[in-house]
Motif scaffolding. Sequence first.
Motif, short mmCIF file in Angstrom:
data_model
loop_
_atom_site.label_atom_id
_atom_site.label_comp_id
_atom_site.label_asym_id
_atom_site.label_seq_id
_atom_site.Cartn_x
_atom_site.Cartn_y
_atom_site.Cartn_z
N VAL A 228 0.85 -1.10 0.01
CA VAL A 228 -0.07 -0.01 -0.09
C VAL A 228 0.79 1.31 0.05
CG1 VAL A 228 -1.63 1.36 1.22
CG2 VAL A 228 -2.02 -1.03 1.08
N ILE A 229 1.96 1.34 0.97
CA ILE A 229 2.59 2.57 1.00
C ILE A 229 3.94 2.50 -0.16
CG2 ILE A 229 1.89 2.88 3.26
CD1 ILE A 229 4.88 2.28 4.16
N GLY A 230 4.27 1.40 -0.63
CA GLY A 230 5.36 1.45 -1.76
C GLY A 230 6.75 1.34 -0.83
N THR A 231 6.94 0.42 0.02
CA THR A 231 8.07 0.19 0.63
C THR A 231 8.33 -1.45 0.61
OG1 THR A 231 9.78 0.98 2.21
CG2 THR A 231 7.25 0.19 2.87
N ASP A 232 9.34 -1.77 1.34
CA ASP A 232 9.67 -3.25 1.42
C ASP A 232 9.05 -3.76 2.74
OD1 ASP A 232 12.23 -3.49 3.41
OD2 ASP A 232 12.32 -1.68 2.06
N THR A 233 8.78 -4.96 3.04
CA THR A 233 8.25 -5.60 4.01
C THR A 233 9.19 -5.40 5.28
OG1 THR A 233 7.07 -7.38 2.92
CG2 THR A 233 7.22 -7.71 5.08
N ALA A 234 10.44 -5.54 5.10
CA ALA A 234 11.32 -5.58 6.42
C ALA A 234 11.16 -4.15 7.02
CB ALA A 234 12.73 -5.86 5.85
N SER A 235 10.98 -3.15 6.16
CA SER A 235 11.34 -1.75 6.66
C SER A 235 10.05 -1.51 7.16
CB SER A 235 11.40 -0.82 5.26
OG SER A 235 10.82 0.54 5.78
N VAL A 236 8.81 -1.92 6.85
CA VAL A 236 7.61 -1.70 7.57
C VAL A 236 7.65 -2.49 9.04
CG1 VAL A 236 5.12 -2.66 7.78
CG2 VAL A 236 6.06 -1.46 5.63
N ALA A 237 8.16 -4.01 8.86
CA ALA A 237 8.04 -4.77 10.15
C ALA A 237 8.92 -4.07 11.23
CB ALA A 237 8.69 -5.95 9.84
N GLY A 238 10.18 -3.39 10.79
CA GLY A 238 10.97 -2.66 11.74
C GLY A 238 10.39 -1.44 12.40
N ARG A 239 9.70 -0.54 11.37
CA ARG A 239 9.06 0.51 11.93
C ARG A 239 7.84 0.03 12.70
NH1 ARG A 239 8.28 3.64 6.16
NH2 ARG A 239 6.90 4.93 7.64
N LEU A 240 7.21 -0.84 12.57
CA LEU A 240 6.22 -1.37 13.37
C LEU A 240 6.76 -1.72 14.74
CD1 LEU A 240 3.69 -3.53 11.25
CD2 LEU A 240 3.22 -1.22 12.37
N ARG A 241 7.79 -2.40 14.75
CA ARG A 241 8.60 -2.69 16.04
C ARG A 241 8.91 -1.61 16.92
NH1 ARG A 241 10.29 -7.11 13.24
NH2 ARG A 241 12.16 -5.92 12.71
N ARG A 242 9.31 -0.60 16.20
CA ARG A 242 10.11 0.57 16.72
C ARG A 242 8.75 1.59 17.45
NH1 ARG A 242 13.51 0.70 12.30
NH2 ARG A 242 12.25 2.22 11.42
N THR A 243 7.66 1.73 16.66
CA THR A 243 6.45 2.15 17.15
C THR A 243 5.83 1.60 18.34
OG1 THR A 243 5.93 2.99 14.79
CG2 THR A 243 4.09 2.94 16.41
N MET A 244 5.82 -0.01 18.36
CA MET A 244 5.50 -0.28 19.43
C MET A 244 6.14 -0.28 20.54
SD MET A 244 4.22 -4.47 19.70
CE MET A 244 5.79 -5.16 19.69
N LEU A 245 7.54 -0.27 20.44
CA LEU A 245 8.42 -0.07 21.72
C LEU A 245 8.33 1.31 22.05
CD1 LEU A 245 11.67 -2.00 20.45
CD2 LEU A 245 10.07 -2.76 22.28
N ARG A 246 8.19 2.34 21.07
CA ARG A 246 8.10 3.73 21.53
C ARG A 246 6.94 3.90 22.53
NH1 ARG A 246 6.84 6.71 16.75
NH2 ARG A 246 4.99 6.53 17.19
N GLU A 247 5.61 3.15 21.94
CA GLU A 247 4.27 3.39 22.85
C GLU A 247 4.51 2.66 23.97
OE1 GLU A 247 1.79 5.30 21.95
OE2 GLU A 247 3.00 6.08 20.20
N ALA A 248 5.03 1.48 23.88
CA ALA A 248 5.34 1.01 25.28
C ALA A 248 6.16 1.51 26.36
CB ALA A 248 5.83 -0.59 24.96
N SER A 249 7.02 2.25 25.78
CA SER A 249 7.81 2.83 27.04
C SER A 249 7.17 4.20 27.62
CB SER A 249 9.25 3.52 26.20
OG SER A 249 8.74 4.45 25.19
N GLY A 250 6.11 4.55 26.84
CA GLY A 250 5.35 5.62 27.40
C GLY A 250 4.40 4.94 28.23
N TRP A 251 4.08 3.88 28.81
CA TRP A 251 3.06 3.25 29.42
C TRP A 251 3.38 3.19 30.99
CZ3 TRP A 251 2.15 -1.74 26.27
CH2 TRP A 251 1.20 -1.31 25.08
#
Length: 145
Positions: A122-145
């Motif tokens: 959908v966004i025009g990138t590779d799967t590995a980049s999406v997976a890594g960015r999702l992990r970073r987003t999840m970690l960023r959100e979890a650190s704020g809990w």
Amino acid sequence: MTKRHDSTAEPPPGPGEPSAVPLEFAAFCELHRPRYLSYARVWLPDHGQAAGAVQQAFAEIAVHWRELLGSSNPTALAWQILRSTVGEHTRNSGPPAGHPADDDLAILHYVVGLAAPEIADVIGTDTASVAGRLRRTMLREASGW
């Protein structure tokens, strides 16, 4: 998890969409319309507003279609047009302007229900980049809990 996109949710071609379009553009619209609509409906819960924003984005993409095809990543450029168009429609009632792109990945994954390979398409990138960015987003959100 509920998937909010399906082919029955596709809006009919709007008055601004030409009836005789290049086959490649028609295929692009057919492929991306349900996912674009699902994304737009997160920010614009009214189905008509969401469909209108997606239709406007496709009209803009159509204007620049040949230019997009000549670029190194037409899908990524089309996604930016969609994000921008949805952002214009939500300025008064939606997310703050310029919300982080990684938030879009989280929306596409956790709200719309797309897997990393689908998001990459959908966004025009590779799967590995999406997976890594999702992990970073999840970690960023979890650190704020």
